[in-house]
Design a protein around this motif. Sequence first.
Motif, PDB file in Angstrom:
ATOM      1  N   ALA A   1       0.835  -1.205   0.000  1.00  0.00           N
ATOM      2  CA  ALA A   1       0.000   0.000   0.000  1.00  0.00           C
ATOM      3  C   ALA A   1       0.873   1.259   0.000  1.00  0.00           C
ATOM      4  N   ILE A   2       1.964   1.232   0.755  1.00  0.00           N
ATOM      5  CA  ILE A   2       2.881   2.372   0.790  1.00  0.00           C
ATOM      6  C   ILE A   2       3.544   2.552  -0.571  1.00  0.00           C
ATOM      7  N   GLU A   3       3.967   1.454  -1.175  1.00  0.00           N
ATOM      8  CA  GLU A   3       4.599   1.541  -2.494  1.00  0.00           C
ATOM      9  C   GLU A   3       3.627   2.115  -3.532  1.00  0.00           C
ATOM     10  N   ALA A   4       2.376   1.682  -3.499  1.00  0.00           N
ATOM     11  CA  ALA A   4       1.366   2.199  -4.427  1.00  0.00           C
ATOM     12  C   ALA A   4       1.129   3.689  -4.196  1.00  0.00           C
ATOM     13  N   CYS A   5       1.089   4.094  -2.941  1.00  0.00           N
ATOM     14  CA  CYS A   5       0.924   5.505  -2.602  1.00  0.00           C
ATOM     15  C   CYS A   5       2.087   6.328  -3.131  1.00  0.00           C
ATOM     16  N   MET A   6       3.291   5.838  -2.956  1.00  0.00           N
ATOM     17  CA  MET A   6       4.481   6.551  -3.437  1.00  0.00           C
ATOM     18  C   MET A   6       4.434   6.683  -4.960  1.00  0.00           C
ATOM     19  N   ARG A   7       3.973   5.646  -5.649  1.00  0.00           N
ATOM     20  CA  ARG A   7       3.855   5.704  -7.113  1.00  0.00           C
ATOM     21  C   ARG A   7       2.890   6.795  -7.537  1.00  0.00           C
ATOM     22  N   THR A   8       1.753   6.903  -6.838  1.00  0.00           N
ATOM     23  CA  THR A   8       0.763   7.922  -7.202  1.00  0.00           C
ATOM     24  C   THR A   8       1.291   9.329  -6.964  1.00  0.00           C
ATOM     25  N   ARG A   9       2.292   9.463  -6.130  1.00  0.00           N
ATOM     26  CA  ARG A   9       2.873  10.778  -5.832  1.00  0.00           C
ATOM     27  C   ARG A   9       4.139  11.058  -6.630  1.00  0.00           C
ATOM     28  N   GLY A  10       4.416  10.197  -7.610  1.00  0.00           N
ATOM     29  CA  GLY A  10       5.515  10.460  -8.526  1.00  0.00           C
ATOM     30  C   GLY A  10       6.854   9.852  -8.157  1.00  0.00           C
ATOM     31  N   TYR A  11       6.869   8.909  -7.220  1.00  0.00           N
ATOM     32  CA  TYR A  11       8.115   8.255  -6.821  1.00  0.00           C
ATOM     33  C   TYR A  11       8.071   6.794  -7.244  1.00  0.00           C
ATOM     34  N   ARG A  12       9.235   6.241  -7.504  1.00  0.00           N
ATOM     35  CA  ARG A  12       9.293   4.821  -7.830  1.00  0.00           C
ATOM     36  C   ARG A  12      10.383   4.152  -7.009  1.00  0.00           C
ATOM     37  N   LEU A  13      10.224   2.871  -6.842  1.00  0.00           N
ATOM     38  CA  LEU A  13      11.179   2.077  -6.077  1.00  0.00           C
ATOM     39  C   LEU A  13      12.499   2.031  -6.834  1.00  0.00           C
ATOM     40  N   ASP A  14      13.587   2.279  -6.134  1.00  0.00           N
ATOM     41  CA  ASP A  14      14.924   2.240  -6.732  1.00  0.00           C
ATOM     42  C   ASP A  14      15.461   0.824  -6.566  1.00  0.00           C
ATOM     43  N   SER A  15      15.169  -0.025  -7.533  1.00  0.00           N
ATOM     44  CA  SER A  15      15.560  -1.425  -7.429  1.00  0.00           C
ATOM     45  C   SER A  15      17.050  -1.645  -7.658  1.00  0.00           C
ATOM     46  N   ALA A  16      17.785  -0.592  -8.020  1.00  0.00           N
ATOM     47  CA  ALA A  16      19.238  -0.707  -8.191  1.00  0.00           C
ATOM     48  C   ALA A  16      19.936  -0.866  -6.840  1.00  0.00           C
ATOM     49  N   LYS A  17      19.280  -0.451  -5.785  1.00  0.00           N
ATOM     50  CA  LYS A  17      19.849  -0.604  -4.441  1.00  0.00           C
ATOM     51  C   LYS A  17      19.540  -2.021  -3.942  1.00  0.00           C
ATOM     52  N   PRO A  18      20.560  -2.773  -3.577  1.00  0.00           N
ATOM     53  CA  PRO A  18      20.355  -4.177  -3.162  1.00  0.00           C
ATOM     54  C   PRO A  18      19.425  -4.341  -1.960  1.00  0.00           C
ATOM     55  N   SER A  19      19.403  -3.383  -1.067  1.00  0.00           N
ATOM     56  CA  SER A  19      18.573  -3.523   0.134  1.00  0.00           C
ATOM     57  C   SER A  19      17.117  -3.122  -0.101  1.00  0.00           C
ATOM     58  N   CYS A  20      16.810  -2.609  -1.284  1.00  0.00           N
ATOM     59  CA  CYS A  20      15.450  -2.148  -1.581  1.00  0.00           C
ATOM     60  C   CYS A  20      14.716  -3.193  -2.406  1.00  0.00           C
ATOM     61  N   ARG A  21      13.617  -3.663  -1.857  1.00  0.00           N
ATOM     62  CA  ARG A  21      12.817  -4.650  -2.573  1.00  0.00           C
ATOM     63  C   ARG A  21      11.364  -4.191  -2.588  1.00  0.00           C
ATOM     64  N   GLN A  22      10.565  -4.885  -3.355  1.00  0.00           N
ATOM     65  CA  GLN A  22       9.162  -4.521  -3.499  1.00  0.00           C
ATOM     66  C   GLN A  22       8.483  -4.440  -2.132  1.00  0.00           C
TER      67      GLN A  22
ATOM     68  N   THR B   1      11.002   2.278   3.361  1.00  0.00           N
ATOM     69  CA  THR B   1      12.089   3.200   3.677  1.00  0.00           C
ATOM     70  C   THR B   1      12.200   4.244   2.587  1.00  0.00           C
ATOM     71  N   SER B   2      12.231   5.514   2.958  1.00  0.00           N
ATOM     72  CA  SER B   2      12.249   6.595   1.967  1.00  0.00           C
ATOM     73  C   SER B   2      13.484   6.560   1.082  1.00  0.00           C
ATOM     74  N   THR B   3      14.603   6.049   1.595  1.00  0.00           N
ATOM     75  CA  THR B   3      15.825   6.011   0.785  1.00  0.00           C
ATOM     76  C   THR B   3      15.714   5.031  -0.376  1.00  0.00           C
ATOM     77  N   CYS B   4      14.689   4.207  -0.389  1.00  0.00           N
ATOM     78  CA  CYS B   4      14.494   3.240  -1.474  1.00  0.00           C
ATOM     79  C   CYS B   4      13.668   3.811  -2.628  1.00  0.00           C
ATOM     80  N   TYR B   5      13.292   5.057  -2.552  1.00  0.00           N
ATOM     81  CA  TYR B   5      12.457   5.659  -3.588  1.00  0.00           C
ATOM     82  C   TYR B   5      13.160   6.862  -4.210  1.00  0.00           C
ATOM     83  N   ARG B   6      12.810   7.119  -5.470  1.00  0.00           N
ATOM     84  CA  ARG B   6      13.318   8.312  -6.138  1.00  0.00           C
ATOM     85  C   ARG B   6      12.236   8.837  -7.071  1.00  0.00           C
ATOM     86  N   LYS B   7      12.337  10.119  -7.369  1.00  0.00           N
ATOM     87  CA  LYS B   7      11.367  10.798  -8.228  1.00  0.00           C
ATOM     88  C   LYS B   7      11.505  10.269  -9.650  1.00  0.00           C
ATOM     89  N   HIS B   8      10.370  10.021 -10.345  1.00  0.00           N
ATOM     90  CA  HIS B   8      10.475   9.578 -11.743  1.00  0.00           C
ATOM     91  C   HIS B   8      10.909  10.749 -12.588  1.00  0.00           C
TER      92      HIS B   8
END
Length: 82
Positions: free
Chosen positions: A50-71, A75-82
């Motif tokens: 639900a948090i990931e979906a909310c972040m997507r609607t606000r223009g952020y996406r999961l930064d999957s390049a970071k090994p510690s960030c998963r679906q 954590t805010s450090t796992c997201y970046r602006k599209h």
Amino acid sequence: MPLTARIILALLVLAGCEGNLDSVMWDCQLEAQKGNAGKSADAAEERGHAIEACMRTRGYRLDSAKPSCRQGSVTSTCYRKH
């Protein structure tokens, strides 16, 4: 006020209107918590999605390049602006 100062002031105001990543994350966490109120700890995965979906609607996406960030990361450090 000189024109240069007005332009700088306008840019600062506009930059502040976008909000920062931590603030957006807190809003999404609060929104997800309201929807998850009273649910068991097993609902943590659902909350993460639900948090990931909310972040997507606000223009952020999961930064999957970071090994510690998963679906479903909360954590805010796992997201970046599209």
